[in-house]
Design an enzyme around this catalytic site. Sequence first.
Site, mmCIF file in Angstrom:
data_model
loop_
_atom_site.group_PDB
_atom_site.id
_atom_site.type_symbol
_atom_site.label_atom_id
_atom_site.label_comp_id
_atom_site.label_asym_id
_atom_site.label_seq_id
_atom_site.Cartn_x
_atom_site.Cartn_y
_atom_site.Cartn_z
ATOM 1 N N HIS A 454 0.827 -1.210 0.000
ATOM 2 C CA HIS A 454 0.000 0.000 0.000
ATOM 3 C C HIS A 454 0.869 1.271 0.000
ATOM 4 O O HIS A 454 1.970 1.258 -0.522
ATOM 5 C CB HIS A 454 -0.981 -0.039 1.164
ATOM 6 C CG HIS A 454 -1.775 -1.308 1.185
ATOM 7 N ND1 HIS A 454 -2.883 -1.514 0.415
ATOM 8 C CD2 HIS A 454 -1.579 -2.476 1.868
ATOM 9 C CE1 HIS A 454 -3.355 -2.728 0.619
ATOM 10 N NE2 HIS A 454 -2.577 -3.343 1.492
ATOM 11 N N GLU A 469 -2.316 0.207 7.999
ATOM 12 C CA GLU A 469 -1.370 -0.786 7.494
ATOM 13 C C GLU A 469 -0.122 -0.149 6.909
ATOM 14 O O GLU A 469 0.995 -0.605 7.165
ATOM 15 C CB GLU A 469 -2.059 -1.669 6.455
ATOM 16 C CG GLU A 469 -1.177 -2.766 5.892
ATOM 17 C CD GLU A 469 -1.904 -3.656 4.918
ATOM 18 O OE1 GLU A 469 -1.304 -4.642 4.447
ATOM 19 O OE2 GLU A 469 -3.080 -3.371 4.600
ATOM 20 N N HIS A 522 2.866 -7.068 4.469
ATOM 21 C CA HIS A 522 1.529 -6.522 4.685
ATOM 22 C C HIS A 522 1.096 -6.777 6.130
ATOM 23 O O HIS A 522 1.738 -7.514 6.867
ATOM 24 C CB HIS A 522 0.520 -7.181 3.734
ATOM 25 C CG HIS A 522 0.665 -6.766 2.305
ATOM 26 N ND1 HIS A 522 -0.174 -5.857 1.704
ATOM 27 C CD2 HIS A 522 1.567 -7.135 1.361
ATOM 28 C CE1 HIS A 522 0.199 -5.691 0.440
ATOM 29 N NE2 HIS A 522 1.253 -6.455 0.215
ATOM 30 N N GLU A 583 1.947 -11.632 6.017
ATOM 31 C CA GLU A 583 1.001 -10.825 6.796
ATOM 32 C C GLU A 583 1.470 -10.878 8.246
ATOM 33 O O GLU A 583 1.434 -11.947 8.884
ATOM 34 C CB GLU A 583 -0.418 -11.374 6.670
ATOM 35 C CG GLU A 583 -0.976 -11.378 5.266
ATOM 36 C CD GLU A 583 -1.627 -10.060 4.872
ATOM 37 O OE1 GLU A 583 -2.213 -9.999 3.781
ATOM 38 O OE2 GLU A 583 -1.542 -9.095 5.660
#
Length: 622
Positions: A454, A469, A522, A583
């Site tokens: 992102h 995030e 992430h 993650e």
Amino acid sequence: MGTSLLLRWLLPSLASVFLIASSAEAARVRSWEFETSQNRLSFTTDGEVQPQAQLLSNPTRLVIDLPGTTLGSVTRQRSPGGNIREIRWEQADAETARIVVELADGYTLNPSLVRFRGISAREWMVQIPRPQRTQTAPTAAPRPAPQPVSQPARQTAQNTAARPVPDSAATVLEDVEVRENGIVLHTSGQMPQIEFKRSQDGTWMTVDILGANLGLRSSTYGRQVNKDGVSVSQVTQLSSTPPVVRVTLSTPNANQNWEARPAAGGVAIWPQGGVPPAVQVSTGLTIIESIDLQNQNYIVVQGDGPLNYTHGWDSETGAYGITFFSARLADGVQLPRREVGGPIISSQLRQEDPETFTVLFQPATRVQVGQITQNSPQDLALPMGINVASVTPPPPSNPAPPPPRNDPPRPLLPPRRDPPANRSPLPFPPRPTPQPPTNRIPNTRVVVIIDPGHGGSDPGAVGVGGLREKDVVFPISQQVAQILEQNGVQAVMTRLDDRTVELEPRVAMANRMGATLFVSIHANAAYRAGATGIETFYYQSGYSLAQYIQNSILANFSMTNRGVKQARFYVLRNTAMPAALVEVGFLTNSYDASVLADPGQRSRMAQAIAQGILQYIKAAGY
């Protein structure tokens, strides 16, 4: 005089819990606006407020009260036109400002569709459903049964991500038990989904159980928890459509933080740093007496007691499963079999532990899976057919890239446990075995692409306390790159600051440079607050890389192992070198978020990821 269509909703009864400002400290309305195109009302105040709403008739109007608030020098009235005649502000009494949304003659609205969103405790948005024409002119008809206006939850963070709430109750709150080390909310039905909030002054907290009805057998209101002095102030059916139960607790020690965690059979609430109370299903072990396919479109399960379960797509097998907790299958029970024209290809039992098992169903082509319903706590029905309402479609055989991260995720089963040694293999595709790394570059310096997820206009997931995030993964990625460089590995980041970078340029950079490895970092999010842990994804040649990273993190953190999984993420499918996407935890989980919000813990996470990459590089012989 107007006749009230609705009883005033539940929040006024919580006045003893909510600390509304006194007249000397009253909040003042600073500004407001109405967006006609969106049918959305927004307002700001200079102090904290808690809106309360009701729908009145003759004329039909939505009334929103702001206790502890006075009007400032704002415009008092506006006429949007169309099906809303007027929006006006009034001073209902010395300490209550009031918003009145009056509809045009012959129009009404569904009060259950009114939605509040607190950007903060001083900034609110009210989404008003489109008014609909009434079938007949308003008359003095008998009062209908109360239908609540969906009230806002007290805000404790500057931004709270929306969470979908089931329209029908899948969970029942059976009892509230106060123990020495905490509080346990006993539930039956589906594993509870919760929203846990703490007031800004630390004097009260709420646990909302989503998709739940109230069925208390006893009450322990006011009983304190040992020396902590926490008491259960109120348990209410906050909303019936959708069903939500709220438990409100008073916390005299404003400096003591508390946690809440859902589990099979209930919710544990305890002081941070303490030992969470064990959630024990008071009804004992439930015997599942039958699992049948009825009318060729329903899987029906019946037990001799309340069913505690969760359901969703199984990431390993691709089948749809129902996991039952504190339960066992009765002797002689047969699972549904494949039939000509039937909705399933196969069904299989998977024993997770002595008191937990999963029933997996492989749907036939074009078959859709609907939402589970319960006529009683002892049974459930899962629709499966060609035309099923409220469907959750199965994963396609050749799925497209995953949807944007702000889309509601498909429900997933809990992480699979190690199987018993005597369990027969499933008739589904096996887990891939590790493959030797490819695209080796002998006698040259290793190049690793580090991809912070992102960035810029895309914040990624937003979790507890507004934690974003992009703000978590960028410093982790920077430190991973630094550690790799210190160990003689060239590290290149796909972005060097907070900017928007699409997926294609990230992949193109890695392929253009002929990179050795690609690692994307992430943070996760889920609508179920209990979702927690670490998971790492690969597509083809990145399995071993993903496994090294996953193992390294778990060796350094006491976090749930959600496993290494295959996925068709764009950055994994389109890179020409071994690639993994990790993650690092769930921002929507209180424990994971507390880890990821701590700069020191983020540094530990970076060290663990870098260590996993370096171990892989050494093992692969680069």
